[in-house]
Design an enzyme around this catalytic site. Sequence first.
Site, short mmCIF file in Angstrom:
data_model
loop_
_atom_site.label_atom_id
_atom_site.label_comp_id
_atom_site.label_asym_id
_atom_site.label_seq_id
_atom_site.Cartn_x
_atom_site.Cartn_y
_atom_site.Cartn_z
N GLU A 1 -10.08 -2.70 13.40
CA GLU A 1 -10.48 -3.59 12.32
C GLU A 1 -9.29 -4.46 11.90
OE1 GLU A 1 -10.12 -2.20 8.40
OE2 GLU A 1 -9.91 -4.36 8.26
N ARG B 1 -1.26 -6.87 12.25
CA ARG B 1 -2.29 -6.28 13.11
C ARG B 1 -2.87 -7.31 14.06
NH1 ARG B 1 -6.31 -1.97 10.05
NH2 ARG B 1 -4.63 -0.64 9.29
N GLU C 1 0.57 4.15 0.78
CA GLU C 1 -0.17 5.14 1.54
C GLU C 1 0.82 5.91 2.40
OE1 GLU C 1 -4.25 4.79 4.20
OE2 GLU C 1 -3.39 3.01 3.27
N SER D 1 -11.71 -7.23 6.66
CA SER D 1 -12.80 -6.62 5.93
C SER D 1 -13.21 -7.63 4.86
CB SER D 1 -12.31 -5.32 5.30
OG SER D 1 -13.40 -4.53 4.92
N ARG E 1 0.84 -1.19 0.00
CA ARG E 1 0.00 0.00 0.00
C ARG E 1 0.88 1.24 0.00
NH1 ARG E 1 -5.09 -2.10 2.38
NH2 ARG E 1 -5.23 -4.02 1.17
N ARG F 1 -0.43 1.94 13.04
CA ARG F 1 -0.98 0.69 12.50
C ARG F 1 -0.92 0.56 10.98
NH1 ARG F 1 -7.50 0.60 12.84
NH2 ARG F 1 -7.91 2.49 11.68
N HIS F 2 -0.17 1.43 10.33
CA HIS F 2 -0.02 1.32 8.88
C HIS F 2 1.40 0.93 8.49
CE1 HIS F 2 -3.79 3.68 8.84
NE2 HIS F 2 -3.99 3.07 7.69
#
Lengths: 535, 535
Positions: free
Chosen positions: A458, A509, A309, A461, A307, A315-316
């Site tokens: 979370e 996670r 991002e 998903s 990712r 948490r990323h």
Amino acid sequence: MALTEEKAVASEGDQVKSKKQLKKEEKQSAKAIKKDQLKASNSSNNKEQESSEDVSTGKYGVMAMIQSSENMSSRVFVNVKNLMTALADNSVWIRGRLHTSRAKGKQCFMVVRQQQWSVQVLAVVSETISKQFIKFCSNISKESIVDIKGNVTKTPTKIDSCSQQDVELHIEELWVVSQAANQLPLLIEDASRPIKLDDDQDGLNIKVNQDTRLDNRVIDLRTPANQAIFRLEAAVCKLFRDILTDNGFVEIHTPKLINAPSEGGANVFTVSYFKGSAYLAQSPQLYKQMAIAADFDRVFTVGAVFRAEDSNTHRHLTEFVGLDMEMAFKYHYHEVIDVIGSTFTQMFKGLRDNYKTEIQEVCQQYQVEPFKFLDPPLKLEFPTAINLLREAGVDVGYEDDLSTPNEKLLGRLIKAKYDTDFYILDKYPLVVRPFYTMPDPESKVASNSYDMFMRGEEILSGAQRIHDPNFLTERAKHHGVDVEKIAAYIDAFRYGCPPHAGGGIGLERVVMLYLGLDNIRKTSMFPRDPKRLTP
Amino acid sequence: MALTEEKAVASEGDQVKSKKQLKKEEKQSAKAIKKDQLKASNSSNNKEQESSEDVSTGKYGVMAMIQSSENMSSRVFVNVKNLMTALADNSVWIRGRLHTSRAKGKQCFMVVRQQQWSVQVLAVVSETISKQFIKFCSNISKESIVDIKGNVTKTPTKIDSCSQQDVELHIEELWVVSQAANQLPLLIEDASRPIKLDDDQDGLNIKVNQDTRLDNRVIDLRTPANQAIFRLEAAVCKLFRDILTDNGFVEIHTPKLINAPSEGGANVFTVSYFKGSAYLAQSPQLYKQMAIAADFDRVFTVGAVFRAEDSNTHRHLTEFVGLDMEMAFKYHYHEVIDVIGSTFTQMFKGLRDNYKTEIQEVCQQYQVEPFKFLDPPLKLEFPTAINLLREAGVDVGYEDDLSTPNEKLLGRLIKAKYDTDFYILDKYPLVVRPFYTMPDPESKVASNSYDMFMRGEEILSGAQRIHDPNFLTERAKHHGVDVEKIAAYIDAFRYGCPPHAGGGIGLERVVMLYLGLDNIRKTSMFPRDPKRLTP
């Protein structure tokens, strides 16, 4: 003064000595140790350099680099964790790291560490142990790897500082297999120190900051907590795979190099691919779904997910390990939710029952509440969750997505009400889910989709995916997705595809939240974020 | 003529009809099926459209898209593989694909396929089965997914064309769950046809070329051989992990995004990483070695490995799955060779004993010699291999690396002499191995390194690595490697590291060579090569 002692001062005593002063002393002691090692080597070569004869000649020294020139299979090694009173009065070999050594007159107390386990080793001048041998022991740099032969001896009182509390080794031989540098960027003692809430008030405890740890990961990973964390991570993977395999799932491998961004153009890394470009897969979803369309019925895959991002949060990560699964069902996607839910329950039971030691080792450094779960897991519908939040005074609507703070609050509310750290939220509003999510035919706002949570964050998903190419096209258009660009995705369903649902889990996670740790970098062996690509 | 019959003609009979003619007929029959389906749907809605009353009303039709609106859990499904004479005279539900259907007057013979298994389904006009129902059955497009209720009936003679040879289903209900397009890019029958050596002389057998297969992988993967191949691939992974875990290995996950090419600058993919660049790891070696330096003692990792090599051969991929392991040893790297060798032996035994069906399914399409191995595995030293080649008339020196043709020839020589398809070559010449390989201290030319082979192709390369930072620096300089650029690698060994060795295996190669297949694209679910990034 021995170097190992010096080092302790250098790390623990920023208050006491200036850096300059410490460096000077470092240099001096570095010289000293070299000189000593030289002597030791020589003495072990049967030369007499000291004034007195060395009765330990041939019993200690620095080994030549191990190049597999001889197979000393007659030396039977015992693992430190197996050093127990049952072995008392036996002579054994161990290989471990010199954790600490303290010389006091004619004695040298060492602690030798092997992974999470440690034992005290005692050297005392005697008829067979020379002064030179003791001096050599006290000069070995911390973290060096040593082979020690010693007599297993019961101790009168428990040794609190070691994992093996009832026995110690009385030294017979010591050989340095691999020398550590004299200057360590961090000390295992500091990196292992329990994190207490009132830590800051006590200025004596040195903490090792996260970047220092990650920059020197080969040392940091040696702490008992880290040894345990990554064994638990391996356990989560093993449990995930074993449970699903027992349930008829087939492991597949999906490509990471793809020709078009898997979830639109945002947050995707671009790769130079010969004369063209490729992208790094942001999820294996299309490929899992293709495997379902290709009759594999139930599949899972464990692999790297990327990712791009620019999020620098707790948490990323830009690269993480995805535990993904997809499953065909007969008539209702709850068939799939039940399988995923039960997979988590079995995984939590497996960790609780078979990895007690590892969990305890993490708890010794980090203050952690044990992870609670229900069997079968708690499943709530989205509107119920919204009601819980509204009752708690949060202004949130039934078609709003959950913000991170609201998720966390919801986690606390559910824990208080149901006493579980794991739960499933079903029936997310259609508007907050991607175009390929199957709408709930019974409702104007809901979809056949779900998230799963651990401690209010979370971790999965998932949804029933649209398996009909025409309806998928319609929903894509409704979302303003360019149908041309996802033609390959839609085409995968043109030759018959069973209804199916699935989900993706972030491994790091799950481990972080199971243990209640505060940062995902603690559960990624070599974490990657926008600012870190090394080591 | 029914559409499914049309289709068979279109694919099998390029000799018979022109493309134009076929397209025209396609269109006509597409119209016909739509009309029929409409009728069927209507008739199932209890309307009378045909001249005669439809006694099967409500027993067949196209189901509405399954959106999980109802949970028809009262329907108990049986897997096709479990349809046996023990179930005779019972009414059961199955879900599968319509593999073929042939209408003959008042009868329709269908074959329904579920993964590798298939069963014959018979529909005959009767008091409860209408003509319209038969017509509907015969018009369903191949590869559509259907739910069928039928009576399990013993057959007087074995049905050769199905996996379930002793029973057939007599139809009671049929519902189309997911319709396949009328035009299939390839037929499962063609894609499953046994490859015979004298195939070319027999012009009637249609072959599906590899690009057509890979372009339409969701269909191609449905063949029994492909269903078996990827189950075997999952088995190899599972065996590798289980065997190593039982031997005390810990699974780790290593980053694919790295800040410098792992094996020099050649053959590496570059990634845009925010404002800078990253590279895709060509192997997890540095990270495995760091895990050893970090006291994990024995580690393995399964994950994507990338090679930007512009090789379009039968055995190169730009992305493959690496099965990597690394292990600390006490005094001799043969401790590690023995563990790897025994891992392979156990893996071969596990495949042979527990995956007979899958191996047989592959053999039904591809002519394969069973894989032979010895226990313990054959281990030869490099010069012995050179002697074998020289005796066979090959001009090769003791310090030459083995070319691919020489490797293959050696494989045949060893098979003839020792009757094994797996063997280990130890003691490769130092000059042909990377700088981090430990030289053999007893020899001027040899190194502590090894390759392992299956059917004459290399599937593992490994060695004792240099664990001493000073010697590593010296060797790097000797190889002309820029020491600055590999500083991080060398630094990993500065804080004490046990001697260690390991190796890396290419998963797809192992599966290809175990089965004796001719192309690595057959064992990669979604292969990547310089010319292929899709699907």
